[in-house]
Motif scaffolding. Structure first.
Motif: not given
Length: 517
Positions: A435, A426-427, A80, A431, A83
């Protein structure tokens, strides 16, 4: 609408000189290495063989056969945060990574302390890595008496740091060539160990309490909540270091995407490596043997090598040695590049922004990190060998802090774009924030655990607290004092204001230093 709102906000600081095409007198060498070179450096920075050797025993002591599950669970926050590194690098290719991104998203104070944390991780760990590289190297060639001689080992470790620093200064290409050779030797040795260990488990020829692997080993919750927490703290240390690939962003071809992809793929490859070797170690030795020898730390592979490979045990010793050797070099990269980035923005003295006229590397910043790391290593080693391990434990505080800061900065910097698509939400938003939340939870658990001296390697009390926590507090206080001193003596950097990601960069309408060929 997002573009209109963004236009009303303060413009972000101009990109660093290295973001322009062409190399000026103060810039790093552009397009020095490619994606694969960055990937190898990201993997080697984690020191896979050494990390496995150091963590397998203690993790098994906590969670037993569920150690592979803890390795899998520890991967989640790393992916995460990777990303976050990917998306932040897309809009700001600055070798200072966390420092630059957090400064842009959350302001100079948060950015400065994040950069300081990265620089100090190199200082804390480089000496220990060199010590392990030397120790296992001597064991590999049969010089066991030298390995046990603290003076000899420390002298050789200091010499090794100087040599690896010189390689970093000579050039990123030279560093990449060294790393490529070391990763091949390391991975080949680890795979040989894993294959032979599993073969002996299934053939019934293990000399220890072998246990055949089961899919249930991948369940991280099998050992209970408290054990899982302790295992995750160790697991985070295993994955730390992959972001070195992103610190080289200004020197990598296709810098807007390649470094970020290298960071993500580093974590994925590490997961595969850790799971395969971890399962082989637990299956061959059995949880009882590993728990009994958990205190041996990185020497668990030295204990198992002869059992698994017989006369070829030197392969495993060689793997750990090359692993630590590679990481000795690559761990200097994030610290030195962060120092360079901070200096050219005025957050540190300008001398740290100097670039070698021939090699195009930050030689002043690189040598400074190495010298401070050597001093730290020698001073702490004089206290005790356990104190050196305590300084490594303090790393978890700094790692969790600046990774979490980066995850939060990603969502904040992209806040005008999170609702543009499910992928962004989300990313780039959920996310990284999840994280960061997991890492902050682990950070709090670390502080609670380290406050008890009994939980440290040395088992002694420093100021009523465990030595790792005292070391962490000391580093924070020194950083705050330097930061306040810089604020009182300099002005431009501290006047920077938080901003948001440029819509043109986010949507690919313009390239920010991509230097794609």
């Amino acid at each position: 609408m997002a573009d209109d709102v963004t236009d009303t906000l303060p413009s972000p600081p101009p990109p660093p000189p290295s973001a322009h095409t062409g190399e000026g007198p103060g810039e790093l060498r552009h397009n020095a290495i490619g994606f694969l070179d960055a990937l190898v450096i990201g993997i080697n920075s984690t020191s896979p063989a050494y990390s496995l050797a150091a963590v397998v025993g203690p993790v098994v002591a906590l969670v037993g056969i569920y150690a592979p599950g803890v390795v899998l669970a520890s991967f989640v926050p790393m992916l995460l945060i990777a990303s976050a590194f990917f998306y932040l690098n897309r809009v700001d290719q600055d070798c200072g990574t966390t420092f630059s991104w957090v400064t842009r998203a959350m302001g100079p104070w948060a950015g400065w302390i994040g950069g300081w944390a990265i620089m100090m991780t190199g200082v804390l760990v480089v000496g220990s890595l060199a010590d392990v590289a030397v120790g296992f190297g001597l064991l590999t060639v049969g010089l066991d008496s030298w390995a046990q001689n603290h003076v000899v080992r420390q002298l050789l470790a200091v010499l090794l740091i100087l040599v690896m620093t010189a390689v970093c200064v000579v050039g990123t290409e030279a560093s990449a060539h060294v790393q490529n050779a070391l990763i091949l030797a390391q991975v080949a040795s680890l795979l040989a160990f894993a294959v032979v260990a599993l073969y002996r488990v299934y053939s019934g020829t293990s000399t220890l309490g072998a246990v055949e692997p089961e899919i249930g080993w991948l369940n991280p919750f099998g050992a209970g909540g408290a054990a899982l927490t302790g295992g995750l703290l160790l697991g985070v240390f295993m994955y730390w270091g992959w972001e070195s690939a992103v610190n080289l962003t200004e020197e990598v071809k296709n810098s807007a995407s390649a470094p970020g992809r290298a960071g993500i793929w580093s974590t994925i490859i590490l997961l595969g490596t850790y799971l395969s070797v971890g399962i082989a170690v637990v299956a061959f030795a059995g949880p009882a043997y590993l728990a009994e020898n958990a205190g041996e730390e990185e020497f668990i592979f030295a204990l198992l090598a002869g059992q698994v490979l017989g006369g070829w045990d030197w392969l495993v010793l060689f793997a750990v040695s090359t692993s630590a050797l590679a990481s000795t070099q690559t761990t200097i990269i994030p610290s030195s590049r962060t120092g360079l980035s901070m200096a050219r923005r005025g957050a540190l003295p300008a001398v740290f922004a100097r670039i070698h006229p021939r090699f195009r590397t930050p030689h002043v910043s690189t040598w400074t990190v190495a010298v401070v790391a050597i001093v730290w290593y020698l001073v702490v080693s004089r206290i005790s060998e356990n104190a050196l391990l305590d300084s490594l434990t303090a790393l978890s505080l700094l790692i969790a802090f600046y990774y979490a800061l980066t995850g939060i900065a990603c969502a904040v910097y992209y806040r005008r774009h999170l609702t543009e698509s499910v992928r962004n939400f989300v990313l780039i938003g959920v996310g990284p924030v999840v994280g960061a939340g997991l890492l902050l939870w682990l950070l709090a658990e670390s502080v609670i655990g380290m406050s008890d001296p009994a939980h440290s390697y040395s088992g002694v009390s420093w100021l009523g607290l465990g030595p790792p926590l005292v070391i962490g507090i000391f580093i924070v206080i020194v950083g705050l004092l330097i930061m306040v001193g810089r604020r009182l003596t300099t002005g431009a950097f501290w006047r920077e204001r938080p901003s948001v990601a440029d819509p043109d960069l986010v949507h690919g309408r313009v390239a920010h230093g991509s230097r794609e060929l």
